[in-house]
Design an enzyme around this catalytic site. Structure first.
Site, mmCIF file in Angstrom:
data_model
loop_
_atom_site.group_PDB
_atom_site.id
_atom_site.type_symbol
_atom_site.label_atom_id
_atom_site.label_comp_id
_atom_site.label_asym_id
_atom_site.label_seq_id
_atom_site.Cartn_x
_atom_site.Cartn_y
_atom_site.Cartn_z
ATOM 1 C CG ASN A 12 -10.126 38.157 57.040
ATOM 2 O OD1 ASN A 12 -10.102 37.292 56.188
ATOM 3 N ND2 ASN A 12 -9.621 39.360 56.847
ATOM 4 C CE LYS A 14 -10.384 36.759 50.279
ATOM 5 N NZ LYS A 14 -10.196 37.866 49.322
ATOM 6 C CE LYS A 15 -6.152 39.480 59.830
ATOM 7 N NZ LYS A 15 -6.158 40.230 61.106
ATOM 8 C CG ASP A 73 -3.341 44.254 65.760
ATOM 9 O OD1 ASP A 73 -4.399 44.283 65.105
ATOM 10 O OD2 ASP A 73 -2.755 45.278 66.120
ATOM 11 N N GLY A 157 -7.027 43.696 52.623
ATOM 12 C CA GLY A 157 -6.306 44.809 53.231
ATOM 13 C C GLY A 157 -5.516 45.604 52.202
ATOM 14 C CG ASP A 159 -2.721 41.435 50.791
ATOM 15 O OD1 ASP A 159 -1.985 41.929 51.662
ATOM 16 O OD2 ASP A 159 -3.237 40.305 50.908
ATOM 17 N NE ARG A 183 -2.406 37.581 59.296
ATOM 18 C CZ ARG A 183 -2.687 38.392 58.294
ATOM 19 N NH1 ARG A 183 -2.663 37.963 57.051
ATOM 20 N NH2 ARG A 183 -3.005 39.646 58.523
#
Length: 200
Positions: A12, A14-15, A73, A157, A159, A183
């Protein structure tokens, strides 16, 4: 620590971008396996807690790559659902990572639930495993509530339906989200712990 390239156990981007924004001031370059030109196995998230799943991913990535590996996670805990979907957030609707279906399912379940009973929190556990076996982890939370319809086109997700004040996470800029998010909260703690660790 001479090698300040850390692997992130996610596809991902974006993560990856969130991690990069917060860890780059420490001189840490965060790369996905694809960016590092290596292959790592996808890990079955069989843990019963966010920490167990984060550790499984970070440990596997570290063992396979020989690099420090960061994994998180995270998920959504809805009070009305007694903490669900929790560790099953990504596959809440039965298909892993289908954000739209997950959001639709949650909105349908909560369709008749009044706003004051729609409280929820995002939870993130970030884990970093080093080739020498050292482990650093941190947990962050962000409280909010579930909206009545998706809003905004940023983020991922849950969001678009997770509200803080009158805005969804998907309506916030990256910097605004980092300042509030579960996060971002966990990563700031990890950044402080890494700063101490790397100065040893």
């Amino acid at each position: 620590m001479e090698n300040n390239v850390f692997l992130i156990a996610t596809h991902n981007m974006k993560k990856r971008d969130e991690l990069y924004r917060i860890l780059s001031p420490l001189g840490i370059d965060v790369k996905t396996a694809e960016q590092a030109g290596i292959e790592i196995s996808d890990v079955d998230e069989t843990g019963e807690t966010f920490y167990e799943n984060a550790f499984l991913k970070a440990n596997s990535g570290c063992l396979e790559s020989g690099m420090p590996c960061v994994a998180d996670d995270s998920g959504l805990a809805v009070d009305y659902l007694v903490g669900a979907p929790g560790v099953f957030s990504a596959r809440f609707a039965g298909e892993h990572g289908n954000d739209a279906k997950n959001n639709q399912k949650l909105l349908k379940i909560l369709s008749d639930v009044p706003v004051e009973e729609r409280t929820a929190k995002f939870v993130s556990v970030v884990c970093c495993v080093f080739p020498n076996g050292d482990v650093i982890s941190a947990r962050g939370e962000c409280k909010g509530y579930i909206g009545f319809e998706p809003k905004g086109d940023g983020g991922f997700g849950y969001d678009p339906i997770f509200m803080v004040g009158d805005k969804s996470f998907a309506e916030l800029s990256g910097e605004e989200k980092d300042a509030l998010s579960h996060r971002g909260n966990a990563l700031r703690q990890i950044a402080e712990k890494l700063k101490d660790y790397m100065s040893l």
